[in-house]
Design an enzyme around this catalytic site. Structure first.
Site, PDB file in Angstrom:
ATOM      1  N   GLY A   8       0.711  -1.263   0.017  1.00 45.79           N
ATOM      2  CA  GLY A   8      -0.016  -0.039  -0.053  1.00 45.79           C
ATOM      3  C   GLY A   8       0.861   1.228   0.038  1.00 45.79           C
ATOM      4  O   GLY A   8       0.551   2.399   0.697  1.00 45.79           O
ATOM      5  N   GLY A  11      -0.433   5.028  -0.954  1.00 45.03           N
ATOM      6  CA  GLY A  11      -1.689   5.230  -0.064  1.00 45.03           C
ATOM      7  C   GLY A  11      -1.139   6.527   0.819  1.00 45.03           C
ATOM      8  O   GLY A  11      -0.152   7.201   0.610  1.00 45.03           O
ATOM      9  N   GLN A  12      -2.007   7.043   1.551  1.00 48.09           N
ATOM     10  CA  GLN A  12      -1.967   8.082   2.424  1.00 48.09           C
ATOM     11  C   GLN A  12      -0.807   8.097   3.406  1.00 48.09           C
ATOM     12  O   GLN A  12       0.111   8.663   3.403  1.00 48.09           O
ATOM     13  CB  GLN A  12      -3.269   8.558   3.165  1.00 48.09           C
ATOM     14  CG  GLN A  12      -3.181   9.982   3.845  1.00 48.09           C
ATOM     15  CD  GLN A  12      -4.317  10.167   5.047  1.00 48.09           C
ATOM     16  OE1 GLN A  12      -4.730   8.910   5.347  1.00 48.09           O
ATOM     17  NE2 GLN A  12      -4.201  11.272   5.380  1.00 48.09           N
ATOM     18  N   ASP A  34       2.181  -1.913  -4.471  1.00 45.14           N
ATOM     19  CA  ASP A  34       1.013  -1.137  -4.482  1.00 45.14           C
ATOM     20  C   ASP A  34       0.351  -1.939  -5.846  1.00 45.14           C
ATOM     21  O   ASP A  34       1.040  -2.252  -6.785  1.00 45.14           O
ATOM     22  CB  ASP A  34       1.069   0.387  -4.561  1.00 45.14           C
ATOM     23  CG  ASP A  34      -0.340   1.096  -4.210  1.00 45.14           C
ATOM     24  OD1 ASP A  34      -0.075   1.638  -2.990  1.00 45.14           O
ATOM     25  OD2 ASP A  34      -1.244   0.706  -4.887  1.00 45.14           O
ATOM     26  N   ARG A  36      -1.387   0.212  -7.719  1.00 45.23           N
ATOM     27  CA  ARG A  36      -1.152   1.393  -8.770  1.00 45.23           C
ATOM     28  C   ARG A  36       0.106   1.292  -9.157  1.00 45.23           C
ATOM     29  O   ARG A  36       0.952   1.667  -8.322  1.00 45.23           O
ATOM     30  CB  ARG A  36      -1.826   2.517  -8.057  1.00 45.23           C
ATOM     31  CG  ARG A  36      -3.284   2.478  -7.870  1.00 45.23           C
ATOM     32  CD  ARG A  36      -3.846   3.406  -6.705  1.00 45.23           C
ATOM     33  NE  ARG A  36      -3.318   3.274  -5.612  1.00 45.23           N
ATOM     34  CZ  ARG A  36      -3.645   3.604  -4.172  1.00 45.23           C
ATOM     35  NH1 ARG A  36      -4.212   4.634  -4.249  1.00 45.23           N
ATOM     36  NH2 ARG A  36      -3.029   3.414  -3.275  1.00 45.23           N
ATOM     37  N   ASP A  52      -1.099  -7.350  -6.539  1.00 48.54           N
ATOM     38  CA  ASP A  52      -2.329  -7.129  -5.810  1.00 48.54           C
ATOM     39  C   ASP A  52      -2.023  -8.149  -4.440  1.00 48.54           C
ATOM     40  O   ASP A  52      -1.803  -9.191  -4.502  1.00 48.54           O
ATOM     41  CB  ASP A  52      -3.225  -8.104  -6.641  1.00 48.54           C
ATOM     42  CG  ASP A  52      -4.600  -8.243  -5.985  1.00 48.54           C
ATOM     43  OD1 ASP A  52      -4.778  -7.945  -4.780  1.00 48.54           O
ATOM     44  OD2 ASP A  52      -5.660  -8.615  -6.736  1.00 48.54           O
ATOM     45  N   TYR A 141     -15.765  -1.536   8.116  1.00 48.48           N
ATOM     46  CA  TYR A 141     -14.303  -1.084   8.249  1.00 48.48           C
ATOM     47  C   TYR A 141     -13.749  -1.247   9.911  1.00 48.48           C
ATOM     48  O   TYR A 141     -12.922  -2.097  10.125  1.00 48.48           O
ATOM     49  CB  TYR A 141     -14.202   0.311   7.975  1.00 48.48           C
ATOM     50  CG  TYR A 141     -12.749   0.936   8.112  1.00 48.48           C
ATOM     51  CD1 TYR A 141     -11.731   0.477   7.527  1.00 48.48           C
ATOM     52  CD2 TYR A 141     -12.501   2.108   9.256  1.00 48.48           C
ATOM     53  CE1 TYR A 141     -10.483   1.093   7.787  1.00 48.48           C
ATOM     54  CE2 TYR A 141     -11.245   2.606   9.392  1.00 48.48           C
ATOM     55  CZ  TYR A 141     -10.407   2.077   8.785  1.00 48.48           C
ATOM     56  OH  TYR A 141      -8.956   2.534   9.024  1.00 48.48           O
ATOM     57  N   LYS A 145     -11.508  -4.091  11.669  1.00 49.16           N
ATOM     58  CA  LYS A 145     -10.306  -3.605  12.482  1.00 49.16           C
ATOM     59  C   LYS A 145     -10.230  -4.384  13.794  1.00 49.16           C
ATOM     60  O   LYS A 145      -9.184  -4.982  14.168  1.00 49.16           O
ATOM     61  CB  LYS A 145     -10.426  -2.129  12.992  1.00 49.16           C
ATOM     62  CG  LYS A 145      -9.843  -1.258  11.663  1.00 49.16           C
ATOM     63  CD  LYS A 145      -8.681  -1.512  11.031  1.00 49.16           C
ATOM     64  CE  LYS A 145      -8.252  -0.650   9.795  1.00 49.16           C
ATOM     65  NZ  LYS A 145      -6.698  -1.075   9.227  1.00 49.16           N
TER      66      LYS A 145
HETATM   67  N1  SER Z   1      -9.237   7.829   9.116  1.00 52.86           N
HETATM   68  C1  SER Z   1     -10.188   6.651   9.182  1.00 52.86           C
HETATM   69  C2  SER Z   1     -11.678   6.778   8.431  1.00 52.86           C
HETATM   70  O1  SER Z   1     -12.129   7.912   8.927  1.00 52.86           O
HETATM   71  C3  SER Z   1     -10.371   6.061  10.536  1.00 52.86           C
HETATM   72  O2  SER Z   1      -9.406   5.165  10.612  1.00 52.86           O
HETATM   73  O3  SER Z   1     -11.891   5.971   7.944  1.00 52.86           O
END
Ligand code: SER
Length: 316
Positions: A8, A11-12, A34, A36, A52, A141, A145
């Site tokens: 990743g 990513g951010q 990644d 991408r 992938d 999500y 986690k």
């Molecule tokens: N920054 C994330 C979100 O907003 C939380 O881990 O989904």
């Protein structure tokens, strides 16, 4: 010397972590991975694999090709995007983590994997949320986690995998725009303040969420991964905190620094997600066990964001 794979890497978090790790361990020892294709400058900066992460054999080949011993696994669909496609959120987030943990067991890798404040839910105490508390999230999500934290703990206790994790608050950064998170208003406000002079915030002005500036987040996980093994006493994921502020307080700080800026508030579906998360986090375990300490408060973070975004947009 460590040989690191960042899954990743575009990513951010990944796009900033890769530069920090290359600075510390040498460009040749830190491989990006990644789905991408990387930009030209990234290709020049060091080794990079396009692949992938949900395909175990592809990951295994990359690990072998570069003799990797340490993995930062950052792939995930975030909270808001995850609600649009919960099936994909589960499959991608859990599938890729399971692959990484299985390979870590097999190849004796050290692993970092981020959890999040999204692992908490409406029944969790909202202020100074303790390390050990109710974890009953209401987003897919968040479900991935909590499940992921338990998977990490299982692999550590059962097979001795050295997997380490933190529950990140909302992350604020200027290099790469984030995608699909509920906490993203705290990033978008800076972009739009400079580009449009106004911002319509998608949570209400009283919404308070825990946040962190990216340089703290990056330093934090590098320190966590460097800490002696015996100092890591939490087997699931460490609470990590920096700053908590309301959307109104954030808007006021931006207003003070960007003349003429105005902010309006129009909560959408993401409000419900924000309301299910804590407002502030008790991270005393991370502070005591491996010396976590944040540096950026609200003002310092806002100054740095604006300074860097102005440069990025070519503004004075
Ligand atoms: N920054 C994330 C979100 O907003 C939380 O881990 O989904």
């Amino acid at each position: 010397m460590k040989k690191i794979l960042i899954i990743g890497a575009n990513g951010q978090i990944g796009s900033e972590l890769i530069a920090a790790l290359r600075g510390k361990y040498g460009a040749g020892n830190v491989v990006g991975f990644d789905l991408r294709e990387p930009k030209e400058e990234q290709k020049k900066a060091g080794p990079f694999e396009v692949g992938d992460a949900s395909k175990k054999e592809v990951l295994a080949a990359a690990l072998d090709r570069h003799s990797i011993d340490t993995v930062f696994h950052l792939v995930a669909l975030l909270s808001a995007t995850g609600e649009k496609d919960p099936d994909l959120c589960w499959t991608l987030n859990m599938g890729s983590l399971k692959n990484v943990l299985d390979l870590a067991r097999e190849k004796k890798l050290q692993v970092f994997w981020p959890s999040s404040i999204a692992a908490f839910g409406p029944a969790t105490p909202k202020v100074k949320t303790p390390q050990e508390t109710v974890m009953a999230p209401t987003t897919m999500y968040g479900v991935t986690k909590v499940a992921g934290e338990l998977m990490c703990q299982y692999y550590k206790l059962k097979w001795g995998v050295d997997v380490r994790s933190v529950r990140y608050p909302g992350l604020i950064s200027w290099k790469t725009p984030p995608g699909g998170g509920t906490t993203d208003y705290a990033v978008a406000i800076f972009y739009e303040a400079l580009q449009k002079g106004s911002y319509e915030c998608f949570v209400g002005q009283k919404t308070i969420l825990p946040m962190m500036y990216m340089p703290d987040a990056i330093r934090g996980i590098m320190e966590l991964m460097e800490a002696p093994k015996e100092k890591i006493k939490v087997n699931t994921s460490y609470n990590l905190a920096a700053i908590s502020f309301s959307a109104q307080e954030l808007a006021d700080v931006v207003k003070k620094k960007v003349p003429g800026f105005s902010c309006s508030f129009k909560p959408d579906a993401r409000q419900k997600i924000a309301d299910s998360w804590p407002q502030s986090i008790d991270d005393s375990a991370a502070r005591a066990d491996w010396g976590w300490k944040h540096e950026y408060g609200l003002e310092k973070m806002a100054d740095d964001m604006l300074e860097n975004l102005k440069k990025k947009f070519g503004k004075k």
